[in-house]
Design an enzyme around this catalytic site. Structure first.
Site, short mmCIF file in Angstrom:
data_model
loop_
_atom_site.label_atom_id
_atom_site.label_comp_id
_atom_site.label_asym_id
_atom_site.label_seq_id
_atom_site.Cartn_x
_atom_site.Cartn_y
_atom_site.Cartn_z
N SER A 1 -41.59 17.51 -39.75
CA SER A 1 -41.02 18.03 -38.54
C SER A 1 -39.36 18.78 -39.00
O SER A 1 -39.05 19.69 -37.55
CB SER A 1 -41.19 16.83 -37.53
OG SER A 1 -42.30 16.37 -37.37
N ASP B 1 -50.44 10.56 -35.56
CA ASP B 1 -49.17 9.76 -36.69
C ASP B 1 -48.18 8.79 -35.55
O ASP B 1 -46.84 10.26 -35.30
CB ASP B 1 -48.96 10.38 -37.82
CG ASP B 1 -48.31 10.41 -38.73
OD1 ASP B 1 -47.55 9.50 -38.24
OD2 ASP B 1 -47.64 11.25 -39.20
N GLU C 1 -50.43 4.97 -44.32
CA GLU C 1 -49.81 6.39 -43.38
C GLU C 1 -50.16 7.30 -45.39
O GLU C 1 -50.25 8.42 -44.56
CB GLU C 1 -48.41 5.86 -43.64
CG GLU C 1 -47.61 7.61 -43.50
CD GLU C 1 -46.28 7.17 -42.80
OE1 GLU C 1 -45.83 6.00 -42.50
OE2 GLU C 1 -45.76 7.77 -42.43
N THR D 1 -39.32 8.92 -35.42
CA THR D 1 -38.63 10.22 -34.75
C THR D 1 -40.13 11.06 -33.77
O THR D 1 -39.62 10.98 -32.27
CB THR D 1 -38.09 11.24 -35.49
OG1 THR D 1 -37.52 11.01 -35.88
CG2 THR D 1 -37.03 11.88 -34.70
N LEU D 2 -41.29 11.29 -34.25
CA LEU D 2 -42.41 11.89 -33.01
C LEU D 2 -43.59 11.81 -33.60
O LEU D 2 -43.68 10.40 -34.56
CB LEU D 2 -42.38 13.68 -34.01
CG LEU D 2 -40.36 14.27 -33.25
CD1 LEU D 2 -40.42 15.47 -34.27
CD2 LEU D 2 -40.41 14.11 -32.19
N GLY E 1 -34.35 14.63 -41.89
CA GLY E 1 -34.14 15.11 -40.87
C GLY E 1 -33.49 13.84 -40.10
O GLY E 1 -33.04 14.52 -39.13
P1 ADP Z 1 -41.26 10.99 -38.82
O1 ADP Z 1 -42.64 11.37 -39.26
O2 ADP Z 1 -40.57 10.06 -39.07
O3 ADP Z 1 -41.46 10.93 -36.85
P2 ADP Z 1 -40.86 13.39 -38.48
O4 ADP Z 1 -41.53 14.25 -39.82
O5 ADP Z 1 -41.99 13.98 -37.50
O6 ADP Z 1 -40.62 12.17 -38.77
O7 ADP Z 1 -39.75 14.50 -38.46
C1 ADP Z 1 -38.59 13.92 -37.71
C2 ADP Z 1 -38.05 15.35 -37.89
O8 ADP Z 1 -38.25 16.16 -37.13
C3 ADP Z 1 -36.35 14.77 -37.19
O9 ADP Z 1 -35.43 13.73 -37.82
C4 ADP Z 1 -35.47 15.40 -36.68
O10 ADP Z 1 -35.04 17.07 -37.44
C5 ADP Z 1 -36.52 16.80 -36.49
N1 ADP Z 1 -37.67 17.77 -35.24
C6 ADP Z 1 -38.10 17.70 -35.20
N2 ADP Z 1 -38.32 18.54 -34.07
C7 ADP Z 1 -37.92 17.56 -33.29
C8 ADP Z 1 -37.38 16.84 -31.61
N3 ADP Z 1 -38.50 18.31 -31.00
N4 ADP Z 1 -37.17 16.02 -31.73
C9 ADP Z 1 -36.71 15.19 -32.48
N5 ADP Z 1 -36.91 15.82 -33.73
C10 ADP Z 1 -37.34 16.37 -34.49
#
Ligand code: ADP
Length: 266
Positions: A225, A6, A71, A10-11, A122
């Site tokens: 996350s 996925d 998704e 951000t991640l 986040g």
């Molecule tokens: P996405 O699928 O949009 O990437 P996530 O569910 O992975 O979303 O959540 C992203 C959020 O998780 C970030 O905006 C931040 O608040 C938080 N986060 C957790 N771990 C980390 C990391 N190692 N680096 C950056 N952000 C992180």
């Protein structure tokens, strides 16, 4: 080997089975090549299913054929898997994914529909914290928030109704960052970070409770996350959901739902 990916804003979340055990891994999306190299080095003939906003960017960089899944379908599949493994009751719920932004869905068995969302998520938590304190690293953000208090920066209902009985619970926040009596120079960094978490958590919980009420249910499942290692956000979201008469479940490993769902669809 089978692998579900996925690739979010951000991640990048990765799920795969090794020696009959589900393995989970997260890498930063801004370094997509790191994820690409991990896949190339770890797996020789992988069967891959990808999902998420950056799925196509990732697919272009990987020299393998791969399946795609929408998704939210992947997320739902993964959530159902995690819920059945954590012995949650069956029945309808509102699913709230607190990722970079927040999206809110109604789920009832196979039926799922997007109710809405908010750009407060986040990304807001990290972005606003960076602007206020200069902290950019997620781990540093988590550690620096420990011990933070919100009384200096936030205005509660009881502060406004000082000396008289408020018509709504005094502990509710009347205005996030609205306590204009605070002296900025005296406010520790941890307080700024706690108030940012409060703003994000309360906004998300309020939108979620209203969405659940619209559907006539109270159970709200939170994933994403943004909850990783973030006890304060878990606490704010859980307590505010209860205060507004919702029933919160913050799912362990919920942020991997999309990757797990992608893996399960292979
Ligand atoms: P996405 O699928 O949009 O990437 P996530 O569910 O992975 O979303 O959540 C992203 C959020 O998780 C970030 O905006 C931040 O608040 C938080 N986060 C957790 N771990 C980390 C990391 N190692 N680096 C950056 N952000 C992180």
């Amino acid at each position: 080997m089978r692998i579900g990916i996925d690739a979010g804003g951000t991640l990048v979340k990765i799920a795969y089975i090794l020696n009959d055990k589900l393995e989970l891994l997260k890498l930063p999306s801004k370094e997509l090549l790191q994820a690409v190299n991990w896949v190339k080095e770890t797996l020789d003939t992988p069967e891959i299913c990808v999902t998420g906003g950056k799925a196509e960017q990732l697919a272009k960089l990987l020299p393998f054929e791969m399946k795609r899944i929408v998704e939210f379908e992947a997320t739902c599949k993964g959530v159902q898997y995690l819920m059945s493994h954590s012995k949650q009751e069956e029945g309808p719920f509102v699913l709230v994914n607190v990722g970079t932004g927040t999206s809110i869905h109604y789920v009832n068995g196979e039926e799922h529909v997007r109710i809405g969302g908010t750009g407060v998520g986040g990304g807001t938590m990290i972005g606003l914290s960076r602007l206020l304190t200069g902290i950019e690293n997620y781990q540093e953000f988590i550690l620096s928030e420990v011990g933070g208090q919100r009384d200096e920066l936030d205005l509660k209902v009881k502060h406004i109704y000082e000396g008289s009985e408020p018509p709504i619970p005094g502990e509710l926040t009347a205005s996030n960052f609205g306590n204009l009596n605070s002296v900025p120079a005296n406010v520790p960094i941890s307080d700024y970070l706690s108030s940012v978490i409060g703003l994000v958590g309360e906004t998300v919980a309020t939108a979620s409770v209203l969405a659940a009420a619209q559907r006539g249910i109270s159970r709200i499942v939170y994933i994403g996350s943004s909850f990783s290692g973030n006890q304060s956000l878990k606490k704010v979201v859980a307590e505010y959901t209860v205060l507004r008469e919702g029933q919160p479940i913050i799912l362990d490993n919920g942020e991997y739902s999309g990757a797990i769902g992608a893996l399960l669809s292979l």
